[in-house]
Write an enzyme that holds these catalytic residues in place. Structure first.
Site, PDB file in Angstrom:
ATOM      1  N   SER A  48     -24.767  20.953  -4.085  1.00  0.00           N
ATOM      2  CA  SER A  48     -23.385  21.288  -3.738  1.00  0.00           C
ATOM      3  C   SER A  48     -23.270  21.781  -2.298  1.00  0.00           C
ATOM      4  O   SER A  48     -24.166  22.455  -1.777  1.00  0.00           O
ATOM      5  CB  SER A  48     -22.854  22.368  -4.684  1.00  0.00           C
ATOM      6  OG  SER A  48     -22.760  21.865  -5.996  1.00  0.00           O
ATOM      7  N   GLN A 101      16.943 -24.735  14.279  1.00  0.00           N
ATOM      8  CA  GLN A 101      18.401 -24.661  14.423  1.00  0.00           C
ATOM      9  C   GLN A 101      18.679 -23.549  15.429  1.00  0.00           C
ATOM     10  O   GLN A 101      18.734 -22.378  15.079  1.00  0.00           O
ATOM     11  CB  GLN A 101      19.070 -24.365  13.076  1.00  0.00           C
ATOM     12  CG  GLN A 101      20.597 -24.381  13.153  1.00  0.00           C
ATOM     13  CD  GLN A 101      21.261 -23.880  11.877  1.00  0.00           C
ATOM     14  OE1 GLN A 101      20.652 -23.137  11.104  1.00  0.00           O
ATOM     15  NE2 GLN A 101      22.512 -24.270  11.674  1.00  0.00           N
ATOM     16  N   ARG A 122     -10.825   4.169  -0.429  1.00  0.00           N
ATOM     17  CA  ARG A 122     -10.290   3.476   0.741  1.00  0.00           C
ATOM     18  C   ARG A 122     -10.951   2.104   0.878  1.00  0.00           C
ATOM     19  O   ARG A 122     -11.911   1.795   0.180  1.00  0.00           O
ATOM     20  CB  ARG A 122     -10.470   4.353   1.971  1.00  0.00           C
ATOM     21  CG  ARG A 122      -9.569   5.603   1.936  1.00  0.00           C
ATOM     22  CD  ARG A 122      -9.933   6.621   2.978  1.00  0.00           C
ATOM     23  NE  ARG A 122      -9.859   6.072   4.335  1.00  0.00           N
ATOM     24  CZ  ARG A 122     -10.313   6.713   5.408  1.00  0.00           C
ATOM     25  NH1 ARG A 122     -10.879   7.912   5.275  1.00  0.00           N
ATOM     26  NH2 ARG A 122     -10.207   6.169   6.599  1.00  0.00           N
ATOM     27  N   HIS A 175     -16.553  15.919  -7.965  1.00  0.00           N
ATOM     28  CA  HIS A 175     -15.401  16.636  -7.434  1.00  0.00           C
ATOM     29  C   HIS A 175     -15.608  17.014  -5.970  1.00  0.00           C
ATOM     30  O   HIS A 175     -16.724  17.245  -5.503  1.00  0.00           O
ATOM     31  CB  HIS A 175     -15.099  17.907  -8.243  1.00  0.00           C
ATOM     32  CG  HIS A 175     -16.280  18.482  -8.946  1.00  0.00           C
ATOM     33  ND1 HIS A 175     -16.324  18.676 -10.298  1.00  0.00           N
ATOM     34  CD2 HIS A 175     -17.497  18.866  -8.478  1.00  0.00           C
ATOM     35  CE1 HIS A 175     -17.500  19.174 -10.642  1.00  0.00           C
ATOM     36  NE2 HIS A 175     -18.227  19.297  -9.553  1.00  0.00           N
ATOM     37  N   ASN A 204      21.824 -11.085   0.470  1.00  0.00           N
ATOM     38  CA  ASN A 204      22.460 -10.936   1.780  1.00  0.00           C
ATOM     39  C   ASN A 204      22.419  -9.513   2.309  1.00  0.00           C
ATOM     40  O   ASN A 204      22.715  -9.285   3.478  1.00  0.00           O
ATOM     41  CB  ASN A 204      23.916 -11.413   1.709  1.00  0.00           C
ATOM     42  CG  ASN A 204      24.008 -12.909   1.513  1.00  0.00           C
ATOM     43  OD1 ASN A 204      23.374 -13.673   2.233  1.00  0.00           O
ATOM     44  ND2 ASN A 204      24.780 -13.332   0.521  1.00  0.00           N
ATOM     45  N   TYR A 263     -16.584  13.819  -0.003  1.00  0.00           N
ATOM     46  CA  TYR A 263     -16.222  12.695   0.864  1.00  0.00           C
ATOM     47  C   TYR A 263     -17.468  11.856   1.122  1.00  0.00           C
ATOM     48  O   TYR A 263     -18.485  12.364   1.630  1.00  0.00           O
ATOM     49  CB  TYR A 263     -15.646  13.168   2.197  1.00  0.00           C
ATOM     50  CG  TYR A 263     -15.479  12.022   3.175  1.00  0.00           C
ATOM     51  CD1 TYR A 263     -14.516  11.039   2.946  1.00  0.00           C
ATOM     52  CD2 TYR A 263     -16.304  11.899   4.290  1.00  0.00           C
ATOM     53  CE1 TYR A 263     -14.371   9.965   3.815  1.00  0.00           C
ATOM     54  CE2 TYR A 263     -16.168  10.825   5.162  1.00  0.00           C
ATOM     55  CZ  TYR A 263     -15.202   9.864   4.920  1.00  0.00           C
ATOM     56  OH  TYR A 263     -15.069   8.799   5.773  1.00  0.00           O
ATOM     57  N   LYS A 317     -14.998   5.832   1.209  1.00  0.00           N
ATOM     58  CA  LYS A 317     -14.520   4.870   2.213  1.00  0.00           C
ATOM     59  C   LYS A 317     -15.650   3.963   2.658  1.00  0.00           C
ATOM     60  O   LYS A 317     -16.713   4.444   3.072  1.00  0.00           O
ATOM     61  CB  LYS A 317     -13.955   5.608   3.426  1.00  0.00           C
ATOM     62  CG  LYS A 317     -13.210   4.702   4.399  1.00  0.00           C
ATOM     63  CD  LYS A 317     -13.394   5.111   5.846  1.00  0.00           C
ATOM     64  CE  LYS A 317     -14.775   4.747   6.312  1.00  0.00           C
ATOM     65  NZ  LYS A 317     -14.927   4.657   7.775  1.00  0.00           N
TER      66      LYS A 317
END
Length: 459
Positions: A404, A72, A332, A362, A227, A365, A350
């Site tokens: 550690s 349309q 992640r 603790h 709307n 990464y 990750k």
């Protein structure tokens, strides 16, 4: 009788104040258009035609091969929009549902009831209506003294008397397909909006003494057309209430449903406990016995049986059974935690796999790593996986003890049963059954501190 469907999805949605087409705004994790299409699919239409206009290519992408599309190019009203489907449907025998793409709360069961009512009453047209406490802005259903529908009057064209009517037009209809397209040839733009109203075909049918009926919704919320952002928020609230209710009926504990946000496609097994302020999005699946505590956010992930997630964020990952995560952990995308893994506070994982019974308690990464089972990561461990241009992989065997504050510079492999000394920088492979020490030797200089200002003798 064969069923067909026309979904009206051409409008821009000016009041949304958005570059995104109105029907593509989301409610509970799906676009409004997807909610409508799913409801329509319950009636098993032989053909669905979606009328597109504003940013048509974006709208088409959402449904792709699930619908035919007609364009349309000018938005000249609902009647004009349905006219665009003439080439696809006009010659077919059957009944056609016409529904707006901005009505995400409509239930498939209601559409099936509407179709059944239309067919059983041998109507040429049946209007889906609802009773509104405040009907302002809606088209009104006008009936005669015998309670028969005689016409639909739009808000701007309604008399003072007609504006007092509380039965409203939801914008959803079923028509005899051929009669619909014949009647559309007779409508005009002689109204306050200067548009082709689809509602005018009702008057045409009545003038021809053809049977028009109305099926009233039991739940007014289903009639909500979105709307603006206020209505969008209302639709979101209603949909989430429905979703949460369904999960609780199916055996899921929600300790505070009002603050729990669960998307439409999330799957949750019985005996899952979900505390307040939890968000579950996308294609997430939660298996039986899992506990999700306050503040947990999970998207597109699988959470295994009896796993406990505490105040953590999980993205596009898979967690097996008997795992504990958090608090304040972040998984992640493309991470896998195998059975009985523990990922503790302030740990980020990750694109890595952690084998059974591995622990990162603790401040760690782990990125782009393949980790065996029964590995222990000491606090402060970092896998250094990025050199500014490329990502590199770390491979850690089974039964490894990472001391550690170890820094592991990929790419490298640490063999089974190996250890890294605390505080080490590891940049070479570590053989099986070895200890790697990568730190400077400690030197103590006796009496040196007495020369410094901090020493009590110098104050």
């Amino acid at each position: 009788m064969t069923n067909y469907a026309i979904i009206l999805a051409a409008g821009k949605g000016t009041r949304m104040k958005s570059d995104l087409p109105k029907v593509l705004h989301q409610v509970a994790g799906l676009t409004m258009l997807e909610h409508v299409k799913r409801a329509v699919d319950t009636m098993n239409p032989a053909k669905t035609v979606t009328v597109v206009g504003h940013k048509a290519e974006l709208v088409q992408k959402v449904l792709e091969d699930q619908s035919e599309f007609v364009l349309q190019s000018e938005q000249l009203g609902t009647g004009h929009a349905v006219m665009m489907a003439e080439s696809s449907l006009a010659e077919l025998e059957g009944q056609t549902l016409v529904i707006a793409g901005d009505t995400p709360l409509i239930r498939g069961e209601s559409l099936k009831n509407l179709l059944h009512y239309h067919k059983s009453h041998k109507n040429v047209a049946t209007i889906l209506t609802a009773e509104a406490d405040d009907p302002f802005g809606y088209g009104r259903i006008i009936r005669n003294q015998n309670a028969e529908v005689i016409k639909i009057v739009e808000q701007k064209d309604a008399s003072d008397y007609e504006q007092q009517v509380k039965e409203i037009n939801t914008g959803t209809y079923v028509f005899d397909n051929k009669r619909l397209f014949e009647a559309l040839k007779e409508i005009n733009t002689n109204n306050a909006q200067g548009e082709y109203y689809l509602t005018d075909v009702i008057s045409i049918f009545k003038e021809a003494d053809e049977k028009v009926g109305a099926y009233k919704l039991a739940d007014f919320d289903e009639s909500l057309g979105v709307n603006d952002r206020v209505a969008l928020a209302k639709a979101e609230k209603v949909m989430r209430r429905r979703i949460n209710h369904a999960h609780m009926v199916n055996g899921v504990t929600l300790t505070n449903p009002a603050s729990t946000y669960i998307d439409s496609d999330v799957i949750i097994a019985p005996d899952v406990v979900i505390e307040a302020n939890v968000t579950l999005k996308g294609q997430t699946k939660i298996e039986t016995g899992a506990v999700l505590t306050n503040g947990t956010y999970i998207v597109d992930s699988v959470i295994g049986e009896n796993t406990v997630i505490t105040h953590s964020m999980i993205e596009a990952s898979r967690i097996e059974k008997n795992v504990t995560v958090g608090p304040y952990a972040h998984l992640r995308p493309n991470s896998v935690l195998e059975e009985a893994v523990h990922v503790g506070n302030f740990v980020e994982v990750k694109a890595s796999t952690l084998g059974k019974e591995t622990k990162a308690g603790h401040l760690t990464y782990i990125g782009n790593a393949e980790v065996g089972h029964d590995v222990n990561f000491g606090a402060g461990t970092i896998t250094v996986n990025y050199d500014g241009q490329n990502k590199y992989k770390t491979i850690i065997g089974n039964h490894v003890f990472v001391g550690s504050n170890s820094t592991i510079i990929a790419p490298l492999t640490i063999g089974d049963n190996a250890l890294t000394a605390a505080g080490s920088t590891i940049h070479k492979d570590v053989p099986v059954d070895s200890i790697a020490i990568g730190r400077g030797r400690q030197v103590n200089k006796e009496g040196y501190a007495k020369k410094k200002p901090h020493h009590p003798n110098n104050k």
